[in-house]
Design a protein around this motif. Sequence first.
Motif, mmCIF file in Angstrom:
data_model
loop_
_atom_site.group_PDB
_atom_site.id
_atom_site.type_symbol
_atom_site.label_atom_id
_atom_site.label_comp_id
_atom_site.label_asym_id
_atom_site.label_seq_id
_atom_site.Cartn_x
_atom_site.Cartn_y
_atom_site.Cartn_z
ATOM 1 N N CYS A 16 37.023 14.231 11.584
ATOM 2 C CA CYS A 16 36.169 13.276 12.291
ATOM 3 C C CYS A 16 35.207 14.022 13.219
ATOM 4 C CB CYS A 16 37.019 12.306 13.106
ATOM 5 S SG CYS A 16 38.239 11.382 12.141
ATOM 6 N N GLY A 17 33.914 13.751 13.071
ATOM 7 C CA GLY A 17 32.897 14.454 13.842
ATOM 8 C C GLY A 17 33.123 14.507 15.340
ATOM 9 N N PRO A 18 33.565 13.399 15.975
ATOM 10 C CA PRO A 18 33.782 13.455 17.415
ATOM 11 C C PRO A 18 34.855 14.451 17.838
ATOM 12 C CG PRO A 18 33.589 11.185 16.670
ATOM 13 C CD PRO A 18 33.677 12.021 15.443
ATOM 14 N N TYR A 19 35.615 14.967 16.866
ATOM 15 C CA TYR A 19 36.654 15.948 17.172
ATOM 16 C C TYR A 19 36.326 17.339 16.616
ATOM 17 C CZ TYR A 19 39.263 11.893 18.689
ATOM 18 O OH TYR A 19 39.648 10.756 19.349
ATOM 19 N N HIS A 20 35.655 17.425 15.472
ATOM 20 C CA HIS A 20 35.332 18.771 14.980
ATOM 21 C C HIS A 20 33.994 19.279 15.505
ATOM 22 C CE1 HIS A 20 32.385 17.385 11.997
ATOM 23 N NE2 HIS A 20 33.283 16.710 11.302
ATOM 24 N N HIS A 21 33.150 18.395 16.071
ATOM 25 C CA HIS A 21 31.898 18.779 16.727
ATOM 26 C C HIS A 21 31.019 19.655 15.835
ATOM 27 C CE1 HIS A 21 33.499 17.146 20.462
ATOM 28 N NE2 HIS A 21 34.592 17.888 20.293
ATOM 29 N N GLY A 22 31.038 19.370 14.537
ATOM 30 C CA GLY A 22 30.194 20.114 13.626
ATOM 31 C C GLY A 22 30.740 21.456 13.196
ATOM 32 N N ARG A 23 31.965 21.758 13.577
ATOM 33 C CA ARG A 23 32.574 23.032 13.188
ATOM 34 C C ARG A 23 33.245 22.909 11.820
ATOM 35 N NH1 ARG A 23 36.821 24.051 17.616
ATOM 36 N NH2 ARG A 23 36.875 21.756 17.512
ATOM 37 N N PRO A 24 33.289 24.004 11.053
ATOM 38 C CA PRO A 24 34.034 23.987 9.794
ATOM 39 C C PRO A 24 35.519 23.739 10.053
ATOM 40 C CG PRO A 24 32.582 25.892 9.907
ATOM 41 C CD PRO A 24 32.583 25.279 11.272
ATOM 42 N N LEU A 25 36.182 23.140 9.084
ATOM 43 C CA LEU A 25 37.582 22.771 9.251
ATOM 44 C C LEU A 25 38.462 23.962 9.599
ATOM 45 C CD1 LEU A 25 37.998 20.270 6.279
ATOM 46 C CD2 LEU A 25 37.807 19.706 8.709
ATOM 47 N N ASP A 26 38.199 25.123 8.982
ATOM 48 C CA ASP A 26 39.069 26.271 9.232
ATOM 49 C C ASP A 26 38.927 26.805 10.648
ATOM 50 O OD1 ASP A 26 36.516 27.274 8.811
ATOM 51 O OD2 ASP A 26 37.186 28.999 7.631
ATOM 52 N N ARG A 27 37.867 26.416 11.345
ATOM 53 C CA ARG A 27 37.701 26.813 12.741
ATOM 54 C C ARG A 27 38.221 25.758 13.698
ATOM 55 N NH1 ARG A 27 31.676 28.479 13.719
ATOM 56 N NH2 ARG A 27 32.530 28.562 15.852
ATOM 57 N N VAL A 28 38.634 24.627 13.149
ATOM 58 C CA VAL A 28 39.193 23.555 13.989
ATOM 59 C C VAL A 28 40.714 23.634 13.999
ATOM 60 C CG1 VAL A 28 39.332 21.057 14.346
ATOM 61 C CG2 VAL A 28 37.223 22.083 13.469
ATOM 62 N N THR A 29 41.317 23.729 12.810
ATOM 63 C CA THR A 29 42.780 23.689 12.728
ATOM 64 C C THR A 29 43.390 24.879 12.002
ATOM 65 O OG1 THR A 29 42.450 22.166 10.869
ATOM 66 C CG2 THR A 29 43.121 21.212 12.955
ATOM 67 N N GLY A 30 42.605 25.897 11.673
ATOM 68 C CA GLY A 30 43.204 27.093 11.112
ATOM 69 C C GLY A 30 42.857 27.335 9.661
ATOM 70 N N ASP A 31 43.264 28.522 9.173
ATOM 71 C CA ASP A 31 42.817 28.969 7.856
ATOM 72 C C ASP A 31 43.510 28.278 6.688
ATOM 73 O OD1 ASP A 31 45.292 30.123 8.007
ATOM 74 O OD2 ASP A 31 44.574 32.199 8.061
ATOM 75 N N ALA A 32 44.419 27.323 6.948
ATOM 76 C CA ALA A 32 44.948 26.501 5.854
ATOM 77 C C ALA A 32 43.893 25.517 5.355
ATOM 78 C CB ALA A 32 46.188 25.741 6.303
ATOM 79 N N GLN A 33 42.833 25.324 6.156
ATOM 80 C CA GLN A 33 41.755 24.415 5.786
ATOM 81 C C GLN A 33 40.566 25.204 5.248
ATOM 82 O OE1 GLN A 33 42.330 21.067 5.833
ATOM 83 N NE2 GLN A 33 44.374 21.799 6.395
ATOM 84 N N GLN A 34 39.649 24.481 4.611
ATOM 85 C CA GLN A 34 38.489 25.100 3.983
ATOM 86 C C GLN A 34 37.330 25.246 4.980
ATOM 87 O OE1 GLN A 34 38.573 26.319 0.940
ATOM 88 N NE2 GLN A 34 40.639 25.549 0.532
ATOM 89 N N PRO A 35 36.378 26.139 4.710
ATOM 90 C CA PRO A 35 35.233 26.329 5.613
ATOM 91 C C PRO A 35 34.138 25.293 5.391
ATOM 92 C CG PRO A 35 35.092 27.899 3.812
ATOM 93 C CD PRO A 35 36.413 27.167 3.634
ATOM 94 N N TRP A 36 34.533 24.034 5.401
ATOM 95 C CA TRP A 36 33.594 22.939 5.187
ATOM 96 C C TRP A 36 33.370 22.196 6.487
ATOM 97 C CZ3 TRP A 36 37.475 20.895 1.075
ATOM 98 C CH2 TRP A 36 37.388 21.651 -0.099
ATOM 99 N N VAL A 37 32.173 21.730 6.669
ATOM 100 C CA VAL A 37 31.891 20.772 7.734
ATOM 101 C C VAL A 37 31.879 19.379 7.104
ATOM 102 C CG1 VAL A 37 30.231 19.973 9.445
ATOM 103 C CG2 VAL A 37 30.561 22.432 9.075
ATOM 104 N N VAL A 38 32.690 18.478 7.619
ATOM 105 C CA VAL A 38 32.781 17.120 7.083
ATOM 106 C C VAL A 38 31.847 16.219 7.896
ATOM 107 C CG1 VAL A 38 34.302 15.181 6.540
ATOM 108 C CG2 VAL A 38 35.171 17.534 6.391
#
Length: 499
Positions: A16-38
């Motif tokens: 959710c944008g209000p929580y990831h602030h435009g950051r890729p997923l792997d920079r929000v919750t770790g390298d188990a996630q992909q380097p995508w911005v949703v």
Amino acid sequence: MNSIVIVCDTLRRDHCGPYHHGRPLDRVTGDAQQPWVVPTPNMDRLAEKGIVFDHAYCGSTPCMPARRDIYTGRYEFLERGWGPLEEDDLDLPRQISGPPNRSLTEQLREGNPVSYFITDHFHMWEQGAGNYHMGYTGFEFVRGHEADAWRTDPVEFPCPDSERGTKLERHFRNVHLTRKSEADYFAAQIFTKAAEWLEANHTHDNFYLHLDCFDPHEPWDPPEEYVKMFDPRGYDVERFIPQAPYDEWRKHMTEDQLKHVQACYAANVVLVDKWLGKLLDKMDELDLWRNTMLIFTTDHGTYNGDLGRTGKLQTHQYDAVSHIPFIVAYPHGGQGTRRQQLAQLVDIYPTVLRAAGKRCPDDRHGLDLTPVLENEHARFREYAISGMFGKSVTITDGRWALHQSPVADNQPLNWYGTCLAKFIPYDLGPYRDGRREVFDCASWPTPTWLSDKADDPGELVNLADRERGQLAKIRQALKETLTRLHAPSEQLERLGLAD
């Protein structure tokens, strides 16, 4: 004040944008996630209109227990598991609109606001739950999602091989027979029908509209153009997996297959966000922000590669499941701000009742969020708790999280209420004195776990042995919290907290 509550099932906070602030997923919750911005521009738009809670947590899990938390303002997991509303439940729509089965004219004459329910969540009707719609003034059920037993036409239809012969096969028959364009996708129908209801009903005083959108819950089969935002192959893959197993993913998938599952999930979130915009557009058109409180949240998250897992259940309520999005657009201020107080789903009940001008019944576990909405410094709860009936119990102050496992035999344990455990089975004894004894209930095969989420947001490291002082402190807080909530006393015993 009008109220709108939107629950999107299985919505991960980091998508959710209000929580990831435009950051890729792997920079929000770790390298188990992909380097995508949703991209979720409509959730961002809602955040600009409202108040974003950074520390919101689910309570009872999974799907229907979370809904009973919302409908009753009480943590269900302390007393029973997945089941229907019961006769003595003071459910939210009935508290707002009065006794059901009366004419709208009579209801309004008595000063009771209109309540309306729109959902594609078929578990609301399924055996084992099945009656969450009954207290509303009116409701609409969008048919066909997941295992909804709807269409039976003897036709050939595309279905993943893994789902042939399962209940999920119903989904693919249903959509083959009814889906002609993107507007026929379930999230699209939900938010379109909500906008239409607002157009026709916005002049009611203090109305309550509840939307329960099953997406982005699996099966994940959004339009291919959305999938290609994250995986250029779209659905041209060797094996399409619309529902990831609730297990360690390496037992069932390759890394490439996991990546495609993650792409389909992210695409489903984008689809939900797009059609959320239809409702927000109608709010703008009708100028409803001036007199309407809108709460946007989910029942829980899901593991999507985190801790080597996909799906829900299986283990403790780690952050990927328990830490949820929670945004409140409030007419009387706070637009574009954030709150650090600990919010939970049980808080929706007293907050909506206050907005409707109704008294909140006694012995509720939820707290009215209004003081927090009006004052960012307002005192609120010190700890949030969550869990699944008969399993471990989680408590957090927003930084430290304790996942307390039961003692070896997980006894004593009782199921309170008249309903039986039909959807998620438990071995129940006969009904006596308002409860049934629960036999042979295995908890998660995971030890008691202590996490410092400030340093370890993915909760990968168990500090229970290293941080003995913090462990003792938060265990005592769990004991005091359960006591204050008047949880059944045997919960302290089975959790090893009675001494």
